[in-house]
Design an enzyme around this catalytic site. Structure first.
Site, PDB file in Angstrom:
ATOM      1  CD  GLU A 110      -3.105  -0.959   2.352  1.00 43.42           C
ATOM      2  OE1 GLU A 110      -2.933   0.046   3.133  1.00 43.42           O
ATOM      3  OE2 GLU A 110      -4.006  -1.720   2.264  1.00 43.42           O
ATOM      4  CD  GLU A 145      -3.610  -6.029   3.708  1.00 40.40           C
ATOM      5  OE1 GLU A 145      -4.550  -5.215   4.253  1.00 40.40           O
ATOM      6  OE2 GLU A 145      -2.501  -5.737   4.256  1.00 40.40           O
TER       7      GLU A 145
END
Ligand code: GCO
Length: 453
Positions: free
Chosen positions: A163, A358
């Site tokens: 991220e 995720e």
């Protein structure tokens, strides 16, 4: 059609969120160690000093992972645990810890999937300008090379970055996360470019030096979903998903800015129009390096937003969520179709199998009088999201796998321990772990390759 035979089922964690032992055995400090100790930055002053104490309870955690039927385990390396100053002198005790973790996984038949960087940036490198410094990609390469050399004989799955939108944007633009900076655009955009260059250097090195390696990436951007299945709405959603925001305060919330360079070799046109002038000088020559072939393209996906086609300059408008929509304990709307449209649009654009690195939810979990932790809300969430993913696969999107976030409750960044994302409950006082009921349900899902959904 159903999930592929070699579908990657598993769960994920990250170093600062679970390890603890923040000041032990020669570990250097990370920006999160400092940030969490800065008053007012994290909910109730929580820190990752102890977290789940996974550093000391690793053997027990490995047995637990095995008992839950998890065959693929994504975890991250604390950079300053193995290189206390980020570069230079290495810390053997830190390296030993990860060697034991990897061996422990392999001995139990579990595949280690290694994220190199999940936000705990070495404080010493932060002081030297961190990602803004044009040397920073070489610092990252030194760290990645050490990991390849120490662990690459046994670890075959590497994800260099988690991220970048968050660690650059929330860390250095909005300041909600460590190191808590609110830098102007030229600095944060340059940082983003250096992060992408770091990723490219690491990927190229890993491809060359680790035989049989599989390489991935774990960016995030909330999927945009069409309100109806008309071609107009689908096109509107696609457009909105890959649009770069012209709001300078949120430029980093973008699927394409972080992925087009890696997957296609160029920044998105609309983004360049807005932000090219802030990229570091000579950025163009880095593009071939930033562009690397991935074996699976990861995405962290939690929720999405509906749009419909509209007769305005954007060509779409946001459709508000229905009144009373289900929400997770962190206030995120529950929108299972994000695991249909997200993977579908990403696969169309990048043509690489999608790994959900995720997905999961925070839930109000607490042990019942019988000692068990009942979390039907989590089962419902995962079930619905997996059905959407299965449909995406049936409609032609190649799906490599699904990793639940997270294996166990942990330090949820600026929210501290307020949000419980785990399949395993953690009592932060006694450090006792209790698999929640959803963990046993998920075990059956993995055993049947999702046939029972
Ligand atoms: C991420 C975060 C995780 C969070 C999770 C829930 O990769 O988004 O890195 O560490 O804990 O997403 O917010």
């Amino acid at each position: 059609m159903t999930f592929s035979k070699d579908f990657i089922w598993g769960a994920a964690t990250a170093s600062y969120q679970i390890e603890g032992a923040a000041f032990e055995d020669g570990k250097g400090l990370s920006v999160w160690d400092r940030f969490s100790h800065t008053p007012g930055k994290v909910f109730m002053g929580h820190t990752g000093d102890v977290a789940c104490d996974h550093y000391h309870l690793m053997e027990q955690d490995l047995d637990m992972i095995k008992s839950l039927g998890i065959k693929n385990y994504r975890f991250s390396i604390s950079w300053p645990r193995i290189l206390p100053e980020g570069v230079g002198k290495r810390n053997e005790k830190g390296i030993d810890f990860y060697n034991k973790l990897i061996d422990g996984l392999l001995n139990r038949g579990i595949r280690p999937m290694m994220t190199l960087f999940h936000w705990d940036y070495p404080l010493e490198l932060h002081k030297r300008g961190s990602w803004e410094n044009s040397d920073s990609p070489h610092w990252f390469l030194e760290f990645a090379s050490l990991c390849a050399k120490q662990f690459g004989d046994r670890v075959k799955d590497f994800i260099p970055l988690n991220e970048p939108a968050c660690f650059i944007g929330m860390g250095h633009a909005s300041g909600e996360h460590a190191p808590g900076l609110k830098l102007p655009l030229p600095a944060s955009i340059a940082m983003g470019h250096h992060a992408l260059k770091s990723n490219g250097l690491a990927l190229a090195m890993l491809r060359q030096s680790v035989p049989g390696v599989h390489l991935g990436y774990a960016p995030n951007a909330n999927p945009v979903m069409p309100f109806t299945n008309t071609p107009e709405d689908i096109q509107a959603a696609r457009k909105a998903y890959f649009r770069v925001s012209d709001n300078p305060a949120s430029w980093y919330w973008s699927a394409s800015w972080w992925s087009d360079p890696v997957m296609l070799g160029h920044y998105p046109q609309d983004g360049l129009k807005l932000y090219e002038r802030y990229l570091p000088k000579g950025w163009e020559k880095d593009m071939p390096l930033i562009h690397q072939k991935l074996d699976y393209y990861g995405q962290n996906i939690y929720h999405g937003q509906y749009v419909k086609a509209a007769d305005n300059s954007l060509g779409y408008e946001v459709v508000p969520h229905p009144r009373g929509i289900g929400q997770t304990a962190s206030g995120w709307p529950i929108t299972p179709e994000c695991l249909y449209w997200g993977p579908r649009f990403l696969y169309e654009r990048y043509k690489t199998p999608i790994l959900i690195t995720e997905n999961g939810l925070a839930n109000q979990d607490t042990p019942s009088l019988d000692g068990k932790v009942y979390d039907p809300g989590r089962e419902n969430y995962v079930n619905r999201h997996l059905l959407a993913l299965k449909k995406a696969q049936a409609d032609g999107t190649e799906i490599a796998g699904y990793l639940y976030w997270s294996l166990m409750d942990n330090f949820e960044w600026a929210q501290g321990y307020a949000h419980r994302f785990g399949m395993v409950y953690v009592d932060y006082e006694s450090l006792q772990r209790i698999p929640k009921e959803s963990a046993w349900w998920y075990k059956r899902v993995m055993e049947t390759n999702g046939e029972n959904l």
